[in-house]
Design a protein around this motif. Structure first.
Motif, PDB file in Angstrom:
ATOM      1  N   ASP A  93      34.430  24.049  51.473  1.00  0.00           N
ATOM      2  CA  ASP A  93      35.823  23.604  51.448  1.00  0.00           C
ATOM      3  C   ASP A  93      35.931  22.149  51.006  1.00  0.00           C
ATOM      4  O   ASP A  93      36.910  21.767  50.347  1.00  0.00           O
ATOM      5  CB  ASP A  93      36.535  23.864  52.787  1.00  0.00           C
ATOM      6  CG  ASP A  93      35.783  23.300  53.982  1.00  0.00           C
ATOM      7  OD1 ASP A  93      34.546  23.159  53.926  1.00  0.00           O
ATOM      8  OD2 ASP A  93      36.449  23.014  55.001  1.00  0.00           O
ATOM      9  N   ASP A  94      34.916  21.342  51.293  1.00  0.00           N
ATOM     10  CA  ASP A  94      34.901  19.975  50.730  1.00  0.00           C
ATOM     11  C   ASP A  94      34.869  20.032  49.202  1.00  0.00           C
ATOM     12  O   ASP A  94      35.500  19.212  48.531  1.00  0.00           O
ATOM     13  CB  ASP A  94      33.661  19.210  51.190  1.00  0.00           C
ATOM     14  CG  ASP A  94      33.542  19.092  52.689  1.00  0.00           C
ATOM     15  OD1 ASP A  94      33.942  18.078  53.255  1.00  0.00           O
ATOM     16  OD2 ASP A  94      33.047  20.060  53.300  1.00  0.00           O
ATOM     17  N   ASN A 108      33.812  18.753  62.803  1.00  0.00           N
ATOM     18  CA  ASN A 108      33.705  17.367  62.303  1.00  0.00           C
ATOM     19  C   ASN A 108      33.764  16.354  63.444  1.00  0.00           C
ATOM     20  O   ASN A 108      33.087  15.321  63.400  1.00  0.00           O
ATOM     21  CB  ASN A 108      34.832  17.051  61.310  1.00  0.00           C
ATOM     22  CG  ASN A 108      34.644  17.729  59.977  1.00  0.00           C
ATOM     23  OD1 ASN A 108      33.544  18.131  59.629  1.00  0.00           O
ATOM     24  ND2 ASN A 108      35.735  17.881  59.229  1.00  0.00           N
ATOM     25  N   ASP A 128      31.511  15.976  53.115  1.00  0.00           N
ATOM     26  CA  ASP A 128      30.162  16.521  53.365  1.00  0.00           C
ATOM     27  C   ASP A 128      30.039  17.916  52.734  1.00  0.00           C
ATOM     28  O   ASP A 128      29.874  18.903  53.433  1.00  0.00           O
ATOM     29  CB  ASP A 128      29.869  16.570  54.885  1.00  0.00           C
ATOM     30  CG  ASP A 128      30.827  17.462  55.662  1.00  0.00           C
ATOM     31  OD1 ASP A 128      31.960  17.736  55.173  1.00  0.00           O
ATOM     32  OD2 ASP A 128      30.439  17.936  56.748  1.00  0.00           O
ATOM     33  N   THR A 145      36.854  14.288  55.185  1.00  0.00           N
ATOM     34  CA  THR A 145      36.746  15.725  55.464  1.00  0.00           C
ATOM     35  C   THR A 145      35.388  16.098  56.053  1.00  0.00           C
ATOM     36  O   THR A 145      34.990  17.261  56.009  1.00  0.00           O
ATOM     37  CB  THR A 145      37.010  16.550  54.183  1.00  0.00           C
ATOM     38  OG1 THR A 145      36.003  16.222  53.214  1.00  0.00           O
ATOM     39  CG2 THR A 145      38.384  16.294  53.617  1.00  0.00           C
ATOM     40  N   GLY A 146      34.688  15.117  56.591  1.00  0.00           N
ATOM     41  CA  GLY A 146      33.435  15.375  57.288  1.00  0.00           C
ATOM     42  C   GLY A 146      33.441  14.626  58.608  1.00  0.00           C
ATOM     43  O   GLY A 146      34.475  14.076  59.016  1.00  0.00           O
ATOM     44  N   ASP A 187      39.428  21.755  54.167  1.00  0.00           N
ATOM     45  CA  ASP A 187      39.472  20.368  53.700  1.00  0.00           C
ATOM     46  C   ASP A 187      40.506  20.048  52.613  1.00  0.00           C
ATOM     47  O   ASP A 187      41.100  18.959  52.635  1.00  0.00           O
ATOM     48  CB  ASP A 187      38.070  19.938  53.238  1.00  0.00           C
ATOM     49  CG  ASP A 187      37.084  19.896  54.401  1.00  0.00           C
ATOM     50  OD1 ASP A 187      37.530  19.818  55.554  1.00  0.00           O
ATOM     51  OD2 ASP A 187      35.865  19.948  54.131  1.00  0.00           O
ATOM     52  N   ASN A 235      27.894  18.981  57.245  1.00  0.00           N
ATOM     53  CA  ASN A 235      27.610  20.394  56.969  1.00  0.00           C
ATOM     54  C   ASN A 235      26.128  20.602  56.634  1.00  0.00           C
ATOM     55  O   ASN A 235      25.554  21.654  56.920  1.00  0.00           O
ATOM     56  CB  ASN A 235      28.466  20.899  55.809  1.00  0.00           C
ATOM     57  CG  ASN A 235      29.900  21.140  56.217  1.00  0.00           C
ATOM     58  OD1 ASN A 235      30.162  21.535  57.357  1.00  0.00           O
ATOM     59  ND2 ASN A 235      30.835  20.914  55.304  1.00  0.00           N
TER      60      ASN A 235
HETATM   61 CA    CA Z   1      33.956  19.165  55.483  1.00  0.00          CA
END
Ligand code: CA
Ligand code: BDR
Length: 314
Positions: free
Chosen positions: A16-17, A168, A12, A126-127, A243, A41
């Motif tokens: 950092d993603d 998350n 998302d 990562t979300g 992430d 995010n």
């Molecule tokens: Ca993320």
């Protein structure tokens, strides 16, 4: 070198993603098959656009798709405090090249995994876990087919969005509970306990600037914004870059130390919605369902991220 790990990144973006995408693109040990996105995010439309734009600047030509617009039960809560109105505030947003894949992320994820042999594809999430939860309901064989899920979420020591819950997991705790209880071959949880050590310190920032490419300048400006937003809203002197730790751990498992545990996700607590209750000692009598990250090799982590950015063409 051993074969590159085939990976789907469900994300998302998010500052950092974006770094997780760049690391996956820049390290030859990762063969990125697809990028799927989920409202988190920022809205689903914004993060899908951001993922497409970042994949473009990373020189990737993999399918990028939009996914769940909201969690299983609750309304979507986004994080403009940390990531801004666009989800990638700071430097001017690069224009996306190409188009989003027309498939919903849940379908792109399932089709990509099932087009490979069992055990060939790993998923990095990562979300919020909305896409992965729906995917495993739609195609239960995913738990046998996916070699490993590595997710950024939760913690055994603290929250960041509430005292008990990490963002998350808190955004879609029902989905997180579905994912943690699904019965994967391997599930690695990279939580705040270690990502709060993945700090972009002045030394790290200096090394990124030292790369001297257009891309490194973009990353530097993203980190300028991320430093200020994390200082203002999370009290960090230097921001935790959560992430990419998941991607780094797939490239080199020694980046994190892990301990096996049962992890249950709290979906009913009055004060604790979204908490990842982590039982290292078997007190709940439940079989372990996760390898929980407990330590980070900060130097090795940042070496990988910096080498990844330096390896990309722009
Ligand atoms: Ca993320
Ligand atoms: C997580 O929340 C998001 O804001 C970040 O991208 C990261 O995935 C950290 O709690």
């Amino acid at each position: 070198m051993t074969h590159a790990r085939k990976v789907i990144l469900d994300c998302d973006p998010g500052h950092d993603d974006a770094l997780a995408i760049l690391l996956a693109a820049g390290n030859p040990a990762i063969d990125l098959l697809a990028i799927t996105t989920v409202g988190g995010n920022q809205t689903a439309a914004k993060v899908a656009r951001n993922a497409l734009a970042v994949s473009g600047i990373a020189g990737l030509s993999v399918p990028v798709s939009a996914g769940c617009q909201r969690p299983m039960i609750r309304e979507l809560s986004v994080a403009p405090e940390i990531h801004g109105d666009t989800g990638l505030d700071g430097p001017p947003l690069p224009e996306p090249r190409g188009e989003l894949d027309p498939r919903h992320s849940v379908d792109l994820l399932i089709e990509t995994v099932m087009a490979h042999e069992p055990g060939e594809v790993a998923i990095v999430a990562t979300g919020p876990l909305s896409n992965l939860a729906l995917a495993v309901r739609k195609e239960p064989r995913l738990t046998e087919w996916v070699s490993e899920v590595v997710l950024m979420g939760g913690s055994y020591s603290r929250g960041n969005w509430t005292p008990a819950a990490e963002f998350n997991i808190w955004v879609d705790a029902e989905a997180a509970e579905m994912v943690f209880s699904a019965g994967w071959q391997k599930l690695t949880e990279v939580g705040l306990d270690v990502t709060h050590q993945a700090l972009a310190t002045p030394e790290v920032r200096e090394r990124i600037r030292g790369i001297g490419s257009e891309l490194s300048r973009y990353v530097d400006e993203l980190l300028d914004y991320f430093t200020l937003s994390n200082a203002d809203h999370q009290g960090f002197e230097f921001p935790p870059v959560h992430d990419p730790v998941c991607v780094a751990a797939l490239i080199d498992p020694s980046v994190i130390g892990t301990r096996e545990a049962f992890v249950g996700v709290e979906t009913r607590g009055r004060w604790t919605y979204g908490m990842t209750v982590t039982d290292f000692d078997g007190q709940l009598g439940e079989a372990p369902n996760a390898q929980v990250a407990v330590s980070l090799d900060h130097g090795r982590f940042w070496d990988l991220v910096i080498e990844g950015i330096a390896a990309l063409p722009r």
